[in-house]
Design an enzyme around this catalytic site. Structure first.
Site, PDB file in Angstrom:
ATOM      1  N   ASN A   9      48.917  11.802 -15.926  1.00 54.95           N
ATOM      2  CA  ASN A   9      49.504  10.524 -16.408  1.00 54.95           C
ATOM      3  C   ASN A   9      49.256   9.523 -15.093  1.00 54.95           C
ATOM      4  OD1 ASN A   9      51.363   8.499 -16.699  1.00 54.95           O
ATOM      5  ND2 ASN A   9      53.180   9.709 -16.274  1.00 54.95           N
ATOM      6  N   LYS A  11      50.101   6.525 -14.844  1.00 49.58           N
ATOM      7  CA  LYS A  11      51.292   5.472 -14.702  1.00 49.58           C
ATOM      8  C   LYS A  11      50.668   4.069 -14.589  1.00 49.58           C
ATOM      9  CE  LYS A  11      54.099   8.941 -12.881  1.00 49.58           C
ATOM     10  NZ  LYS A  11      55.185   9.469 -11.852  1.00 49.58           N
ATOM     11  N   HIS A  95      59.201   9.444 -20.654  1.00 50.08           N
ATOM     12  CA  HIS A  95      59.164   9.820 -19.339  1.00 50.08           C
ATOM     13  C   HIS A  95      60.202   9.023 -18.798  1.00 50.08           C
ATOM     14  CE1 HIS A  95      57.641   9.466 -15.271  1.00 50.08           C
ATOM     15  NE2 HIS A  95      56.656  10.528 -15.738  1.00 50.08           N
ATOM     16  N   GLU A  97      60.530   7.313 -15.999  1.00 49.37           N
ATOM     17  CA  GLU A  97      60.419   5.946 -15.733  1.00 49.37           C
ATOM     18  C   GLU A  97      60.672   5.004 -16.868  1.00 49.37           C
ATOM     19  OE1 GLU A  97      56.479   6.612 -14.059  1.00 49.37           O
ATOM     20  OE2 GLU A  97      57.544   7.752 -12.420  1.00 49.37           O
ATOM     21  N   GLU A 167      60.280  17.576 -16.517  1.00 51.64           N
ATOM     22  CA  GLU A 167      59.901  16.702 -15.465  1.00 51.64           C
ATOM     23  C   GLU A 167      61.370  16.339 -14.621  1.00 51.64           C
ATOM     24  OE1 GLU A 167      56.127  14.711 -15.437  1.00 51.64           O
ATOM     25  OE2 GLU A 167      57.180  13.446 -16.052  1.00 51.64           O
ATOM     26  N   GLY A 173      56.911  12.281  -7.602  1.00 46.47           N
ATOM     27  CA  GLY A 173      56.383  11.268  -6.649  1.00 46.47           C
ATOM     28  C   GLY A 173      57.294  11.679  -5.419  1.00 46.47           C
ATOM     29  N   SER A 213      55.345  16.459  -8.683  1.00 48.06           N
ATOM     30  CA  SER A 213      54.308  16.853  -7.674  1.00 48.06           C
ATOM     31  C   SER A 213      53.777  17.878  -7.739  1.00 48.06           C
ATOM     32  CB  SER A 213      55.487  16.961  -6.305  1.00 48.06           C
ATOM     33  OG  SER A 213      56.121  15.727  -6.023  1.00 48.06           O
TER      34      SER A 213
HETATM   35  P1  13P Z   1      53.900  13.145  -9.664  1.00 47.76           P
HETATM   36  O1  13P Z   1      52.808  14.171  -9.906  1.00 47.76           O
HETATM   37  O2  13P Z   1      53.189  11.913  -8.782  1.00 47.76           O
HETATM   38  O3  13P Z   1      54.907  13.815  -8.976  1.00 47.76           O
HETATM   39  O4  13P Z   1      54.329  12.497 -10.986  1.00 47.76           O
HETATM   40  C1  13P Z   1      54.928  13.445 -12.060  1.00 47.76           C
HETATM   41  C2  13P Z   1      55.063  12.576 -13.299  1.00 47.76           C
HETATM   42  O5  13P Z   1      55.974  11.852 -13.422  1.00 47.76           O
HETATM   43  C3  13P Z   1      53.933  12.775 -14.283  1.00 47.76           C
HETATM   44  O6  13P Z   1      54.394  12.246 -15.462  1.00 47.76           O
END
Ligand code: 13P
Length: 251
Positions: A9, A11, A95, A97, A167, A173, A213
């Site tokens: 992903n 982002k 997601h 976010e 997640e 992150g 992560s």
């Molecule tokens: P990270 O792998 O950067 O922690 O992000 C996870 C994520 O939100 C994937 O959708």
């Protein structure tokens, strides 16, 4: 049995030129899709280039969001129908976010899942609890609630094809991965929820990813768990070498 699915992903990273370069760097080195399915989900502005460059390779393509209407006066949105026309295979929805920064609700996510299926794009439905919810030991009821709402009204056949990504927000992150046992525990709960809502066969078919992560260093341990069928990977999917190490975790 279920084919593992590792999805990057991106982002809000990467431009069309970088997207084309990334596909060029990974294309001959991806696993056979019958062993591991490799997916990259990119920003909407990169999707045309992603789809064109991924044609004829083992790379599957994904969007990071779409709207639940296919056309009309919806400024700034992305049509599930056009994603399909462009050759996009998957679309991440819900997601944390998007739920957090853009106020998406469980109802929006359910409508998006239906619209994607109606237009031939497979949803990757995200769920996961905040640190506060986990500290209150309410993570199971929270995630089960999100799953029930997201799948409401979908058929067993559709749910067999869906991908669910667990997640935990506190692991995204932050460099703080849920332990493989914590991840497995929730993925198992999600599978049991699908079994309660549908049937055993559907629960055995649905693929469940862990995200938060995930790195080349921890992918093997996560993938060894019986209910974890893949990873949804942010930061570690941006570099071709790191992405290849993730999708080739079986080597
Ligand atoms: P990270 O792998 O950067 O922690 O992000 C996870 C994520 O939100 C994937 O959708």
């Amino acid at each position: 049995m279920r084919t593992p699915i590792i999805a990057g992903n991106w982002k809000l990273h990467m431009n069309p030129e970088q997207t084309a370069e990334f596909v060029k760097a990974v294309k001959g080195k991806l696993p056979d899709p019958s062993k591991v399915e490799s997916v990259i989900a990119a920003p909407a502005v990169d999707l045309y280039v992603l789809a064109e460059n991924a044609k004829g390779t083992n790379l599957h393509t994904g969007a990071e969001n779409a709207y639940f209407e296919v056309e009309g006066a919806f400024t700034g949105e992305t049509s599930p129908k056009v994603l399909n026309e462009m050759g996009i295979d998957y679309c991440i929805i819900g997601h944390s976010e998007r739920r957090g920064y853009f106020h998406e609700t469980d109802e929006d996510i359910n409508k998006k899942a239906k619209a994607l299926f109606a237009n031939g794009v497979t949803p990757i439905i995200c769920c996961g609890e905040s640190l506060e919810t986990r500290e209150a030991n309410k993570q199971e009821e929270w995630v089960v609630g999100q799953i029930k709402a997201a799948l409401d009204g979908l058929t067993a056949e559709q749910v067999s094809k869906v991908v669910i990504a667990y997640e935990p927000i506190w692991a995204i992150g932050t460099g703080k991965t849920a332990s493989a046992d914590q991840a497995e525990e929730m993925c198992k709960t999600i599978r049991e929820t699908v079994k309660d809502l549908y049937n055993e066969e559907t629960a055995e078919n649905v693929r469940i990813q862990y995200g938060g992560s995930v790195k080349p260093a921890n992918i093997k341990e996560l993938m060894a768990k019986p209910d974890i069928d893949g990873g949804l990977v942010g930061g570690a999917s941006l570099d071709p070498e790191s992405y290849l190490a993730l999708v080739n975790y079986q080597d």
